[in-house]
Design an enzyme around this catalytic site. Structure first.
Site, PDB file in Angstrom:
ATOM      1  N   GLU A 443       9.207  -4.248   0.834  1.00  0.00           N
ATOM      2  CA  GLU A 443      10.414  -4.779   0.206  1.00  0.00           C
ATOM      3  C   GLU A 443      10.589  -3.713  -0.735  1.00  0.00           C
ATOM      4  O   GLU A 443      11.026  -4.218  -2.119  1.00  0.00           O
ATOM      5  CB  GLU A 443       9.996  -6.097  -0.475  1.00  0.00           C
ATOM      6  CG  GLU A 443      10.149  -7.180   0.268  1.00  0.00           C
ATOM      7  CD  GLU A 443      11.482  -7.028   1.289  1.00  0.00           C
ATOM      8  OE1 GLU A 443      12.545  -6.746   0.664  1.00  0.00           O
ATOM      9  OE2 GLU A 443      11.386  -7.046   2.424  1.00  0.00           O
TER      10      GLU A 443
HETATM   11  C1  LIG Z   1       2.598  -4.869   6.836  1.00  0.00           C
HETATM   12  C2  LIG Z   1       4.046  -4.289   6.637  1.00  0.00           C
HETATM   13  C3  LIG Z   1       5.223  -5.177   6.902  1.00  0.00           C
HETATM   14  C4  LIG Z   1       6.413  -4.739   6.674  1.00  0.00           C
HETATM   15  N1  LIG Z   1       7.389  -5.597   6.938  1.00  0.00           N
HETATM   16  C5  LIG Z   1       8.876  -5.061   7.096  1.00  0.00           C
HETATM   17  C6  LIG Z   1       9.799  -5.885   7.693  1.00  0.00           C
HETATM   18  O1  LIG Z   1       9.624  -7.060   7.944  1.00  0.00           O
HETATM   19  N2  LIG Z   1      11.023  -5.422   7.716  1.00  0.00           N
HETATM   20  C7  LIG Z   1      11.227  -4.009   7.648  1.00  0.00           C
HETATM   21  O2  LIG Z   1      12.247  -3.549   7.768  1.00  0.00           O
HETATM   22  N3  LIG Z   1      10.396  -3.163   7.098  1.00  0.00           N
HETATM   23  C8  LIG Z   1       9.034  -3.697   6.724  1.00  0.00           C
HETATM   24  N4  LIG Z   1       7.853  -2.932   6.374  1.00  0.00           N
HETATM   25  C9  LIG Z   1       8.375  -1.451   5.881  1.00  0.00           C
HETATM   26  C10 LIG Z   1       8.156  -1.383   4.502  1.00  0.00           C
HETATM   27  O3  LIG Z   1       9.241  -2.020   3.772  1.00  0.00           O
HETATM   28  C11 LIG Z   1       8.136  -0.099   4.230  1.00  0.00           C
HETATM   29  O4  LIG Z   1       6.940   0.544   4.582  1.00  0.00           O
HETATM   30  C12 LIG Z   1       8.528   0.532   2.741  1.00  0.00           C
HETATM   31  O5  LIG Z   1       9.753   0.272   2.377  1.00  0.00           O
HETATM   32  C13 LIG Z   1       8.238   2.110   2.484  1.00  0.00           C
HETATM   33  O6  LIG Z   1       8.912   2.923   3.305  1.00  0.00           O
HETATM   34  P1  LIG Z   1       7.896   3.700   4.203  1.00  0.00           P
HETATM   35  O7  LIG Z   1       6.856   3.177   4.830  1.00  0.00           O
HETATM   36  O8  LIG Z   1       8.848   4.721   5.133  1.00  0.00           O
HETATM   37  O9  LIG Z   1       7.622   4.847   3.028  1.00  0.00           O
HETATM   38  P2  LIG Z   1       8.362   6.036   2.523  1.00  0.00           P
HETATM   39  O10 LIG Z   1       9.743   5.628   2.131  1.00  0.00           O
HETATM   40  O11 LIG Z   1       8.152   7.235   3.383  1.00  0.00           O
HETATM   41  O12 LIG Z   1       7.743   6.445   1.106  1.00  0.00           O
HETATM   42  C14 LIG Z   1       6.454   7.180   1.180  1.00  0.00           C
HETATM   43  C15 LIG Z   1       6.056   7.118  -0.543  1.00  0.00           C
HETATM   44  O13 LIG Z   1       7.039   7.944  -1.240  1.00  0.00           O
HETATM   45  C16 LIG Z   1       7.553   7.205  -2.394  1.00  0.00           C
HETATM   46  N5  LIG Z   1       9.006   7.671  -2.543  1.00  0.00           N
HETATM   47  C17 LIG Z   1      10.176   7.567  -1.602  1.00  0.00           C
HETATM   48  N6  LIG Z   1      11.037   7.856  -2.263  1.00  0.00           N
HETATM   49  C18 LIG Z   1      10.744   7.997  -3.498  1.00  0.00           C
HETATM   50  C19 LIG Z   1      11.911   8.239  -4.856  1.00  0.00           C
HETATM   51  N7  LIG Z   1      12.889   8.488  -4.477  1.00  0.00           N
HETATM   52  N8  LIG Z   1      11.066   8.226  -5.760  1.00  0.00           N
HETATM   53  C20 LIG Z   1       9.755   8.230  -5.976  1.00  0.00           C
HETATM   54  N9  LIG Z   1       9.054   8.095  -4.960  1.00  0.00           N
HETATM   55  C21 LIG Z   1       9.600   7.797  -3.778  1.00  0.00           C
HETATM   56  C22 LIG Z   1       7.454   5.746  -2.063  1.00  0.00           C
HETATM   57  O14 LIG Z   1       7.366   4.922  -3.037  1.00  0.00           O
HETATM   58  C23 LIG Z   1       6.064   5.872  -1.189  1.00  0.00           C
HETATM   59  O15 LIG Z   1       4.869   5.865  -2.431  1.00  0.00           O
HETATM   60  C24 LIG Z   1       6.648  -3.470   6.412  1.00  0.00           C
HETATM   61  C25 LIG Z   1       5.652  -2.427   6.046  1.00  0.00           C
HETATM   62  C26 LIG Z   1       4.516  -2.845   6.068  1.00  0.00           C
HETATM   63  C27 LIG Z   1       3.269  -2.000   6.083  1.00  0.00           C
END
Ligand SMILES: Cc1cc2nc3c(=O)[nH]c(=O)nc-3n(C[C@H](O)[C@H](O)[C@H](O)COP(=O)(O)OP(=O)(O)OC[C@H]3O[C@@H](n4cnc5c(N)ncnc54)[C@H](O)[C@@H]3O)c2cc1C
Length: 596
Positions: A443
């Protein structure tokens, strides 16, 4: 496996004594007849359902996890989950706060909110199936066409169908502007959607007859980035003309993730292979429409943090009273036993009180915001509705990030109370720590929440929303500033209010010169604001407790001690956080990436 008893007394304290919910609801024509007895009855029934039906499945669901069958793309949830969902639906729980026009019971969100705390305490993984349905309900209710509303809302409200949110793709999570899923318009007004989504919670399961996916995708020729994203309703099964279940839509679960926690919830890779969908919220307006879902989900994730904090605390408390080790430093407290119960030790108390204070602070905070939501949607005065909307917008990222960060600390402290036994799966504590960790990530990660708070919600409107909240704090300080008995609470509250104002101005000035200053300050800044909110509520709760401490009800003595602990032991981290937030961006950004 441990215990869960819904904290009804504290919930009633927050709703009736702190927030005066009954009086507040009288001003909302839709909820004017909801009285305290109705609220208490719902909470009692909710407490029974969650403790008796869901809690016994929490540990077994974690151990068993979900099963994916690659040949037919089905997912089977852990033993007992499906039957529990049937009971949940039969009892009418999904309909609690939904619109009566579509079959809901029309009760206030502030009541539903307390029930959600119980759901999350008893079984977070299970609760995510109906939790996501509620978000889908809110999104379609706000943005759906009349036809979409009449087709989907009654089924989501009854619980016959569940919902999901499909945003994330393998190459994009935080940066949704990069998403690639495509939607091709068809002559009949529908769209064929193709793409791959990952990490979709409750994406496939066996608990309901249909699943309504809300999917972000791009229309042909859509603008680049987040301005070119549209939202589509993509059901697992299409509906026949008479509303009955029809053809299987090609949106299939390709795999489920092996993960750290919430094993009972299916986290699915979803492949859309020309799946039929319908636009909702207008072309390229997908993120706007999805924000309804995302905001509801962010509040919901805060509630997950609260739920886990509460249940971890309850179990650690039982253990600390039962486990005997060593003697109290000031002499035996249980001389009839070979050692004292560990609750006599100061540091065990610190750990327990940390969890207790974080749970009680979060409960007051979340209930308050849920009440503001009821007012935002239903108050007859337009200005009140707008003020409430502003306050909810300001506080939503704080709920999501502050409560879930605190839950990680609190569940870990509760595990520590168990010593080595906390690390052993059989006791159930390590599950709470594992489950709590995801709440800081999905989220929108907690970093993204802090950027939303400081960048969008505060600096972009020149601090107007923050000033409105600050005015409430100020009014409380002025009304009670001469009460000496309250000085130990009011003085630090007033002091932090001043410091937040100065800190915000300082970061705002620096951000004019260098936008990186916002990113460098945002995370400690959000925690400082979180503490301002908790100070405000703990000061109010302490005031009530002081007035009633001689009533004979020991609840107030406990509440007062918790407020004192909060100001003495948790609040002081604000001094460090403010120093961190003021330290600027150079200490983070000066080092070249290849020198790390
Ligand atoms: C168990 C689980 C359930 C989930 N359920 C859903 C779901 O129902 N529907 C759905 O659509 N998604 C879902 N997700 C996805 C989840 O919302 C994303 O994993 C999350 O938004 C982070 O995206 P990412 O994993 O691609 O990380 P990334 O976007 O690659 O981020 C990696 C790191 O970089 C940091 N970062 C990125 N950009 C910035 C910035 N501008 N400034 C500072 N830091 C930054 C982030 O905070 C993070 O620490 C789920 C994930 C998991 C693990």
């Amino acid at each position: 496996m441990g215990q869960y008893i819904a904290p009804l007394r504290d919930m009633q304290f927050v709703l009736h004594e702190l927030l005066n919910v009954e009086e507040e609801l009288k001003q909302l024509p839709k909820h004017a007849d909801v009285d305290g007895d109705i609220i208490n009855q719902i909470l009692e029934e909710g407490g029974k359902f969650t403790a008796n039906v869901l809690f016994p499945l929490n540990h077994s669901g974690d151990r068993e996890g979900c099963h994916h069958d690659k040949t037919n793309h089905t997912v089977t949830t852990p033993k007992g989950f499906k039957e529990a969902y049937k009971q949940y639906v039969e009892a009418g729980w999904p309909a609690l706060s939904c619109d009566p026009e579509f079959g809901g019971q029309g009760l206030p969100l502030v009541v539903n909110n307390s029930f959600y705390e119980m759901l999350n305490s008893s079984n977070q993984a299970w609760s995510m199936y109906p939790g996501l349905s509620h978000g889908a309900y809110e999104c379609i209710h706000e943005h759906g066409t009349p036809e979409q509303k009449s087709l989907y809302l009654p089924k989501l409200i009854s619980g016959d169908w569940t919902g999901t949110m499909c945003l994330t793709e393998p190459h994009c999570g935080t940066d949704l502007g990069m998403l690639r899923s495509k939607a091709e318009p068809q002559t009949d007004g529908s769209y064929k959607i193709t793409g791959a989504k990952i990490f979709i919670s409750a994406g496939e399961h066996d608990m309901a007859e249909n699943i309504i996916h809300l999917v972000l995708a791009r229309l042909p020729g859509a603008p680049e980035g987040s301005k070119g994203i549209s939202l589509f309703i993509v059901p697992k099964f299409l509906s026949n003309a008479d509303g009955s279940i029809g053809e299987r839509n090609p949106i299939f679960c390709g795999a489920i993730e092996e993960k750290m926690g919430i094993h009972g919830n299916s986290t699915c890779q979803m492949n859309l292979d020309g799946a039929t969908g319908w636009l909702i919220g207008g072309p390229h307006k997908g993120l706007n429409a999805m924000f309804v879902f995302m905001n509801a989900a962010r509040l919901g994730v805060g509630m997950q943090g609260l739920g886990l904090t509460e249940v971890a605390y309850q179990n650690a408390l039982v253990y600390a009273k039962d486990r005997i080790q060593m003697r109290s430093l000031s002499g035996p407290k249980a001389p009839d036993k070979p050692a004292d119960p560990i609750i006599v030790h100061a540091d065990v108390r610190r750990m327990l009180l940390t969890a207790k204070a974080y749970a009680e602070g979060a409960r007051a905070f979340c209930s308050y915001v849920a009440l503001q939501l009821d007012k935002e949607f239903n108050h007859p005065d337009e200005q009140v509705r707008k003020d409430c909307a502003d306050e909810v917008a300001l506080l939503t990222p704080v709920i999501k990030a502050f409560i879930t960060d605190n839950a990680w600390t609190a569940t870990s402290e509760c595990l520590q109370v168990y010593g080595g036994h906390g690390f052993i799966a059989e006791w159930g504590m390590e599950q709470y720590v594992r489950d709590a960790r995801i709440n800081m990530i999905y989220e929108g990660t907690n970093t993204i929440q802090s950027l939303d708070l400081l960048g969008r919600k505060i600096l972009m409107d020149n601090g107007a929303k923050l000033r409105k909240f600050g005015a409430k704090v100020q009014a409380f300080v002025e009304a009670n500033g001469t009460n000496e008995a309250l000085a130990e609470f009011i003085t630090p509250l007033a002091d932090l209010g001043d410091k937040v104002t100065k800190l915000t101005m300082e970061i705002g000035m620096k951000a004019f010169q260098n936008p990186d200053e916002v990113g460098a300050a945002a995370v400690p800044y959000l925690r400082v604001v979180g503490h301002l909110v908790y100070s405000y509520f703990f000061a109010q709760m302490a005031k009530i407790a002081l007035e009633k401490q001689d009533s004979g009800d020991k609840f107030y003595i406990s509440k007062l001690a918790t407020a004192r602990f909060y100001f003495a032991r948790l609040y002081p981290e604000t001094a460090m956080l403010i120093r961190q937030a003021r330290s600027g961006s150079a200490n983070l950004l000066a080092l070249e990436a290849d020198l790390f």
